[in-house]
Design an enzyme around this catalytic site. Sequence first.
Site, PDB file in Angstrom:
ATOM      1  N   ASN A   1      16.481  23.207  12.949  1.00  0.00           N
ATOM      2  CA  ASN A   1      15.621  22.038  12.794  1.00  0.00           C
ATOM      3  C   ASN A   1      14.313  22.286  13.548  1.00  0.00           C
ATOM      4  OD1 ASN A   1      14.342  19.575  12.997  1.00  0.00           O
ATOM      5  ND2 ASN A   1      16.176  18.412  13.516  1.00  0.00           N
TER       6      ASN A   1
ATOM      7  N   HIS B   1      13.343  17.502   5.049  1.00  0.00           N
ATOM      8  CA  HIS B   1      13.354  17.915   6.456  1.00  0.00           C
ATOM      9  C   HIS B   1      14.678  18.620   6.714  1.00  0.00           C
ATOM     10  CE1 HIS B   1      13.399  18.104  10.676  1.00  0.00           C
ATOM     11  NE2 HIS B   1      14.124  17.028  10.892  1.00  0.00           N
TER      12      HIS B   1
ATOM     13  N   CYS C   1       9.975  14.201  13.516  1.00  0.00           N
ATOM     14  CA  CYS C   1      10.254  15.138  12.418  1.00  0.00           C
ATOM     15  C   CYS C   1       9.662  14.671  11.084  1.00  0.00           C
ATOM     16  CB  CYS C   1      11.761  15.354  12.279  1.00  0.00           C
ATOM     17  SG  CYS C   1      12.528  15.846  13.819  1.00  0.00           S
TER      18      CYS C   1
HETATM   19  O1  UT7 Z   1      15.380  15.764  13.133  1.00  0.00           O
HETATM   20  C1  UT7 Z   1      16.346  14.814  13.392  1.00  0.00           C
HETATM   21  C2  UT7 Z   1      17.150  15.281  14.554  1.00  0.00           C
HETATM   22  N1  UT7 Z   1      18.535  15.009  14.611  1.00  0.00           N
HETATM   23  C3  UT7 Z   1      19.429  14.981  13.609  1.00  0.00           C
HETATM   24  O2  UT7 Z   1      19.149  15.080  12.449  1.00  0.00           O
HETATM   25  C4  UT7 Z   1      20.849  14.835  14.030  1.00  0.00           C
HETATM   26  C5  UT7 Z   1      21.700  14.112  13.032  1.00  0.00           C
HETATM   27  N2  UT7 Z   1      23.099  14.224  13.425  1.00  0.00           N
HETATM   28  C6  UT7 Z   1      23.769  15.372  13.252  1.00  0.00           C
HETATM   29  O3  UT7 Z   1      23.269  16.325  12.669  1.00  0.00           O
HETATM   30  C7  UT7 Z   1      25.198  15.408  13.734  1.00  0.00           C
HETATM   31  O4  UT7 Z   1      25.571  14.143  14.211  1.00  0.00           O
HETATM   32  C8  UT7 Z   1      25.422  16.480  14.861  1.00  0.00           C
HETATM   33  C9  UT7 Z   1      25.318  17.878  14.255  1.00  0.00           C
HETATM   34  C10 UT7 Z   1      24.392  16.321  15.962  1.00  0.00           C
HETATM   35  C11 UT7 Z   1      26.808  16.329  15.458  1.00  0.00           C
HETATM   36  O5  UT7 Z   1      27.787  16.433  14.435  1.00  0.00           O
HETATM   37  P1  UT7 Z   1      28.976  15.373  14.359  1.00  0.00           P
HETATM   38  O6  UT7 Z   1      29.844  15.785  13.241  1.00  0.00           O
HETATM   39  O7  UT7 Z   1      28.363  14.000  14.315  1.00  0.00           O
HETATM   40  O8  UT7 Z   1      29.739  15.648  15.722  1.00  0.00           O
HETATM   41  P2  UT7 Z   1      30.012  14.632  16.934  1.00  0.00           P
HETATM   42  O9  UT7 Z   1      28.753  14.330  17.667  1.00  0.00           O
HETATM   43  O10 UT7 Z   1      30.813  13.499  16.417  1.00  0.00           O
HETATM   44  O11 UT7 Z   1      30.925  15.538  17.855  1.00  0.00           O
HETATM   45  C12 UT7 Z   1      32.196  15.994  17.428  1.00  0.00           C
HETATM   46  C13 UT7 Z   1      32.771  16.873  18.504  1.00  0.00           C
HETATM   47  C14 UT7 Z   1      32.742  16.236  19.900  1.00  0.00           C
HETATM   48  O12 UT7 Z   1      33.928  16.606  20.578  1.00  0.00           O
HETATM   49  P3  UT7 Z   1      35.168  15.561  20.654  1.00  0.00           P
HETATM   50  O13 UT7 Z   1      34.616  14.348  21.354  1.00  0.00           O
HETATM   51  O14 UT7 Z   1      35.556  15.294  19.218  1.00  0.00           O
HETATM   52  O15 UT7 Z   1      36.180  16.326  21.439  1.00  0.00           O
HETATM   53  C15 UT7 Z   1      31.568  16.930  20.567  1.00  0.00           C
HETATM   54  O16 UT7 Z   1      31.705  16.978  21.974  1.00  0.00           O
HETATM   55  O17 UT7 Z   1      32.034  18.089  18.609  1.00  0.00           O
HETATM   56  C16 UT7 Z   1      31.658  18.315  19.967  1.00  0.00           C
HETATM   57  N3  UT7 Z   1      30.410  19.050  19.988  1.00  0.00           N
HETATM   58  C17 UT7 Z   1      30.355  20.387  19.959  1.00  0.00           C
HETATM   59  N4  UT7 Z   1      31.309  21.334  19.921  1.00  0.00           N
HETATM   60  C18 UT7 Z   1      30.928  22.616  19.877  1.00  0.00           C
HETATM   61  C19 UT7 Z   1      29.145  18.538  20.020  1.00  0.00           C
HETATM   62  N5  UT7 Z   1      28.271  19.562  19.995  1.00  0.00           N
HETATM   63  C20 UT7 Z   1      28.999  20.713  19.954  1.00  0.00           C
HETATM   64  C21 UT7 Z   1      28.658  22.074  19.907  1.00  0.00           C
HETATM   65  N6  UT7 Z   1      29.643  22.990  19.863  1.00  0.00           N
HETATM   66  N7  UT7 Z   1      27.371  22.502  19.882  1.00  0.00           N
END
Ligand code: UT7
Length: 328
Positions: A284, A254, A112
């Site tokens: 993204n 980005h 990215c």
């Molecule tokens: O270009 C670079 C590419 N990547 C990035 O920039 C990613 C950077 N990171 C992020 O943007 C964030 O970490 C995410 C958006 C990917 C995730 O957000 P988060 O606040 O870090 O959530 P998490 O991974 O800690 O997940 C929280 C909860 C989990 O459930 P439990 O374990 O708390 O029950 C996940 O299973 O959210 C759940 N979850 C979802 N729920 C509904 C993960 N994805 C989803 C989803 N819909 N799509």
Amino acid sequence: MIRSKIVATGSGIPEKVVTNFDLEKIVDTSDEWISQRTGIKERRVVIDETAADLATTAANEIIEKSGIDPLDIDMIIVSTCSPDYLTPNVACVVQNNIGAKNAACVDVSAACAGFTFALSVADKYVISGAKKCVLVLASEIISKFTNWEDRSTCVLFGDAAGGVLLVPEENDEGGLICEEIGSKGEGWEVLGNGGLPISNAFNGHEKIKPEDTYVFMDGREVFKFATGKLRESIDNVLEMAKMDKEEVTWVVPHQANIRIIEVVAKKVGIPMDKFYLNIERFGNTSSASIPVALNEMAEKGLLKKGDNIVLSGFGGGLCWGTILVKWC
Ligand code: UT7
């Protein structure tokens, strides 16, 4: 002093819109979760278009806006981490599509952050005098590498291409002022896609399965890396340019996650209304996100002569890049 100057921008956007509500129908997610955690409402996804098709659309728009003869383009650099083939590169296919027979063509891969790397490479050719007219594109079709059953990644990405035309500027009016690009290979396992396990006639390993090529990501680690590194890198570039934060007209970050951008804005001390955002509509789009945003800004008449614009990206590798441009 010769600098590189952006003379035109363009983009190639697929027609197909996929909303959060569309995704609710295929994975266990919700519009509420995606909107609150990422700021994304919808994204564009290719149906049959290739990375080269999107890049060609962007290139044609740039040619039309700049009035340049494709035969005068002496280099095409395409940033992509979702190419159509490992070889030939996307740039060669674009060259053929637009008839830029005199261009040397190469792809750059820095995930990215790739557009900032491609721009940095192009800049060196232009300021050295080795090339005079460089098409710098970024084209991504991450949907091809997405596991559409994995809600933790499939809701984040979108497909798009964007780009700029870079030429020498000799009147000291502006252009690319300074930059920082960097990489931290020890974090290579945190984010990537397209992994191909070794599978040949001699090792008895199973044939490559589609899931071997999917996007992999430790979201929280990427979040931590992005918020720390973008802040540091923007600070460094402003210091290099001896520029106060108040003098920055726009930051074009980005577009990975609105929360990452909000944290960076706060840490750097530049108000959010100076950060250009279109993540809500495109998600993204990896390395295409910065040039797509820049093209929208140009089309809306937001970019004025003398504006100080900070382009800043991060991504797999791990890689990052920040470039200060004085619009001219
Ligand atoms: O270009 C670079 C590419 N990547 C990035 O920039 C990613 C950077 N990171 C992020 O943007 C964030 O970490 C995410 C958006 C990917 C995730 O957000 P988060 O606040 O870090 O959530 P998490 O991974 O800690 O997940 C929280 C909860 C989990 O459930 P439990 O374990 O708390 O029950 C996940 O299973 O959210 C759940 N979850 C979802 N729920 C509904 C993960 N994805 C989803 C989803 N819909 N799509």
